[in-house]
Design an enzyme around this catalytic site. Sequence first.
Site, PDB file in Angstrom:
ATOM      1  NE  ARG A 160       1.289  -4.233  -6.922  1.00 54.08           N
ATOM      2  CZ  ARG A 160       2.506  -3.718  -7.073  1.00 54.08           C
ATOM      3  NH1 ARG A 160       2.965  -3.427  -8.275  1.00 54.08           N
ATOM      4  NH2 ARG A 160       3.274  -3.486  -6.025  1.00 54.08           N
ATOM      5  CG  HIS A 173       2.843  -0.601  -1.612  1.00 54.41           C
ATOM      6  ND1 HIS A 173       2.790  -1.978  -1.514  1.00 54.41           N
ATOM      7  CD2 HIS A 173       3.777  -0.339  -2.584  1.00 54.41           C
ATOM      8  CE1 HIS A 173       3.639  -2.510  -2.365  1.00 54.41           C
ATOM      9  NE2 HIS A 173       4.251  -1.545  -3.029  1.00 54.41           N
ATOM     10  CD  GLN A 195       8.114  -0.394  -1.134  1.00 55.54           C
ATOM     11  OE1 GLN A 195       7.878  -1.100  -2.098  1.00 55.54           O
ATOM     12  NE2 GLN A 195       9.344  -0.159  -0.707  1.00 55.54           N
ATOM     13  CG  ASP A 204       5.709   6.192  -5.004  1.00 56.23           C
ATOM     14  OD1 ASP A 204       6.241   5.627  -5.983  1.00 56.23           O
ATOM     15  OD2 ASP A 204       4.560   5.896  -4.607  1.00 56.23           O
ATOM     16  CB  CYS A 235       8.378   2.241  -3.043  1.00 58.55           C
ATOM     17  SG  CYS A 235       7.492   3.345  -4.152  1.00 58.55           S
ATOM     18  NE  ARG A 284       7.642  -4.978  -0.959  1.00 56.27           N
ATOM     19  CZ  ARG A 284       6.963  -4.744  -2.078  1.00 56.27           C
ATOM     20  NH1 ARG A 284       7.315  -3.766  -2.872  1.00 56.27           N
ATOM     21  NH2 ARG A 284       5.882  -5.463  -2.391  1.00 56.27           N
TER      22      ARG A 284
END
Length: 303
Positions: free
Chosen positions: A103, A130, A133, A222, A262, A290
């Site tokens: 990440r 992402h 996700q 988000d 998310c 996830r």
Amino acid sequence: MKNDFISIYDYSREWFEEIFKIARDLKNKIRTGEVYHPLKDKTLTMIFQKSSARTRISFEMGMYQLGGYALYLAPDDIQLGKRESVKDIARVISRYNDCIMARLFDHKHIIELAEYSSVPVINGLTNLLHPCQVTADIFTILEYKGVIDNIKVAFIGDGNNVANSWLNMSSKFPLNMSFAIPEGYDPNQEILERALNSKVSNIQIFREPFLAAEDADVIYTDVWTSMGKENEIEKRKIDFKNFQVNEELLKFAKDDCVVMHCLPAHRGEEITDDVIDGNNSIVYDEAENRMHIQKAILIKLLT
Ligand code: CP
Ligand code: NVA
């Protein structure tokens, strides 16, 4: 040749359908308590330049459940790109383990990491994308709606890494993708053009949330301020104040619409308490998925 998972765009619809099949099977195995260790003795290093709850925990638990081991490296541990170059870390970690998940802030760094490592690299979020996700998200939609094709997804908020990954997904599955994004916060231009040129989905960008939300099957949002943009927080609170997922907005969507986020959510900003805690919300199933999806990706890349 090793395969990486850096961007949704790199894979086909068929590849994702296979991932969904594996994830469904893994999910069933958990429910029935079946022990399944296809990654026995396989190891994963997880490099984090940013905070995380879901990504860290779901990868770590996922590796354990598959019989492997995951090592967590916090932002201060190896200081990628500061204490040492990205390519040196890529080469060195490749000698120790079977897979890397990272990440990072700069998307260029995950590309460099993948280029110089001899083991698969998985993108656990960059400023640009992402992919884990949105793969889990579309799988969650399939579980709830039974289909993906022509589902209307209304993305309300920032044209950020998650929005860009939705654009990539819309080149793989035919979606009715409508964004409501304030001016100045549009998705990455190149990714948007590529998605439009693929002509797989119907893609529209509105400046008014209710226009995007009309007859939506899925309302997605988000945070207004993503990690790394904290110095813009006050300006963003003003620019995004009308871009909230609340009960009023839900009235424009289909009655059986599902609400997704998310996470982490900033309750009272991009989403209200009554909506995230309400009957349309599927955010915790989304978060759970996830893990199942990432386990499927790990199996696909490592076996
Ligand atoms: N959605 C997500 O990636 O959560 P974390 O930032 O907590 O990992
Ligand atoms: N867009 C958010 C997603 C967090 C999971 C961020 O980058 O901070």
